[in-house]
Write an enzyme that holds these catalytic residues in place. Structure first.
Site, mmCIF file in Angstrom:
data_model
loop_
_atom_site.group_PDB
_atom_site.id
_atom_site.type_symbol
_atom_site.label_atom_id
_atom_site.label_comp_id
_atom_site.label_asym_id
_atom_site.label_seq_id
_atom_site.Cartn_x
_atom_site.Cartn_y
_atom_site.Cartn_z
ATOM 1 C CE LYS A 82 40.084 53.333 96.750
ATOM 2 N NZ LYS A 82 39.646 51.946 96.957
ATOM 3 N NE ARG B 59 26.013 57.951 70.171
ATOM 4 C CZ ARG B 59 25.428 58.978 70.805
ATOM 5 N NH1 ARG B 59 24.167 59.183 70.674
ATOM 6 N NH2 ARG B 59 26.142 59.797 71.559
ATOM 7 C CB THR B 60 30.160 52.927 72.440
ATOM 8 O OG1 THR B 60 30.263 53.848 71.360
ATOM 9 C CG2 THR B 60 31.044 51.724 72.177
ATOM 10 N NE ARG C 189 34.263 55.252 73.875
ATOM 11 C CZ ARG C 189 33.258 55.861 73.228
ATOM 12 N NH1 ARG C 189 32.710 56.952 73.728
ATOM 13 N NH2 ARG C 189 32.807 55.379 72.089
ATOM 14 C CG HIS D 190 34.687 53.740 67.947
ATOM 15 N ND1 HIS D 190 34.217 52.588 68.555
ATOM 16 C CD2 HIS D 190 33.823 54.730 68.306
ATOM 17 C CE1 HIS D 190 33.125 52.873 69.243
ATOM 18 N NE2 HIS D 190 32.869 54.160 69.104
HETATM 19 N N1 CP Z 1 29.418 56.779 68.426
HETATM 20 C C1 CP Z 1 29.890 56.790 69.691
HETATM 21 O O1 CP Z 1 31.004 56.284 69.963
HETATM 22 O O2 CP Z 1 29.068 57.393 70.593
HETATM 23 P P1 CP Z 1 29.309 57.446 72.163
HETATM 24 O O3 CP Z 1 30.545 58.307 72.380
HETATM 25 O O4 CP Z 1 28.081 58.023 72.742
HETATM 26 O O5 CP Z 1 29.582 56.041 72.624
#
Ligand code: CP
Length: 302
Positions: free
Chosen positions: A80, A51-52, A101, A129
């Site tokens: 590497k 999603r993110t 991320r 988040h």
């Molecule tokens: N909600 C969320 O962070 O989903 P993903 O891990 O799929 O990005």
């Protein structure tokens, strides 16, 4: 907001949350605008995501911008031995904004200190988040018509679930009453409870939620974060601690909504999906509009 990184939900004030939510509503009404023409956004995902990453990329594409980056660090020079520092120093030359991320807490903050372009934290370990939080707030406001004085139930992995940590911090500005439902092993960390104490906000801890969810305005389900456990036996003990089933919603408020940052594993039975109280798939859609609002605000385009 303009030119500033978004690493923690506390980087924004209450007024800034509300500004983003208003802008999100604008983008929901009119999602295809060419505001990002000529801009490049980098998405650096050192941890899996559906999603993110895809909602960031959808947001940029729909706004006429370009995307570069990776969904798997194993295809980069990290294999590497390249450091995060050097990766960021390179990528900043190729883009106007970095979305990152990373499994390590603090890595997004570090990236923002190194980078010459703004950085958005798309999840750093069990820490924060913030863009998920803003889309959660948008979903709450849209379904409850307010953010004030709500009774929110957090269910599941409250120890490792970064989304509940960020959401607690943000909703604490709106006189929320919190209910924490988790096994002992996955309780809300003390630092967050002390934070609520310092604000004089009420919270209650429970081990079961079947008898009490009739009071909820929002039931925020979470996945037990398997990837954060060092001992697989400990994960096995708690992985199915809570499963929400459709018949459990019979005596809940008509207006209650079930949220979940997703992905789900077993914690929401599929028989809940058709219930009008289930909101998690629309919540994920709201992520596209929210990320449009965040990106254009940071780039000074809105
Ligand atoms: N909600 C969320 O962070 O989903 P993903 O891990 O799929 O990005």
């Amino acid at each position: 907001m303009v030119g500033k990184s978004l690493i923690s939900i506390n980087d924004y004030s209450k007024e800034e949350y509300l500004r983003i939510l208003d802008l999100t509503a604008e983008f929901e009404k009119k999602p295809s605008q060419n505001l990002l023409h000529g801009y490049v956004v980098a998405t650096l995902f050192f941890e899996p995501s559906t999603r993110t990453r895809l909602s960031f990329e959808s947001a940029v594409n729909r706004l006429g911008g370009k995307i570069l980056g990776f969904a798997d660090a194993n295809v980069t020079s990290v294999t590497k031995g390249e450091t995060l520092h050097d990766t960021i120093k390179m990528v900043q030359n190729y883009c106007d904004l970095i979305v990152i991320r990373h499994p390590l807490e603090g890595s997004a903050r570090y990236a923002s200190e190194v980078a010459s372009v703004p950085v958005i934290n798309a999840g750093d370990g069990a820490n924060q988040h913030p863009t998920q939080t803003l889309l959660d707030m948008y979903s709450i406001k849209k379904t409850q018509n307010t953010l004030d004085d709500l009774n929110i139930f957090f269910v599941g992995d409250l120890k490792y679930g970064r989304t509940v940590h960020s959401l607690l911090m943000a909703m604490s500005k709106f006189r929320t009453t919190f209910n924490f439902i988790s096994p002992d092993e996955l309780k809300m960390p003390n630092e967050y409870k002390l934070y609520l104490d310092s604000l004089g906000l009420k919270y209650y801890e429970h081990k079961d939620f079947t008898d009490i969810i009739s009071h909820a305005d929002i039931i925020y389900m979470t996945r037990v974060q398997k990837e954060r456990f060092s001992d697989p036996i400990e994960y096995e003990k708690v992985k199915n601690a809570y499963i929400l089933r459709n018949n459990m919603l019979e005596n809940t408020k008509d207006t209650v909504k079930i949220l979940h940052p997703l992905p789900r594993v077993n914690e929401i039975n599929e028989d809940v999906d058709e219930n009008k109280k289930a909101y998690y798939f629309i919540q994920a859609l709201n992520g596209v509009y929210t990320r449009m609002a965040i990106i254009t605000s940071i780039l000074g385009l809105k």
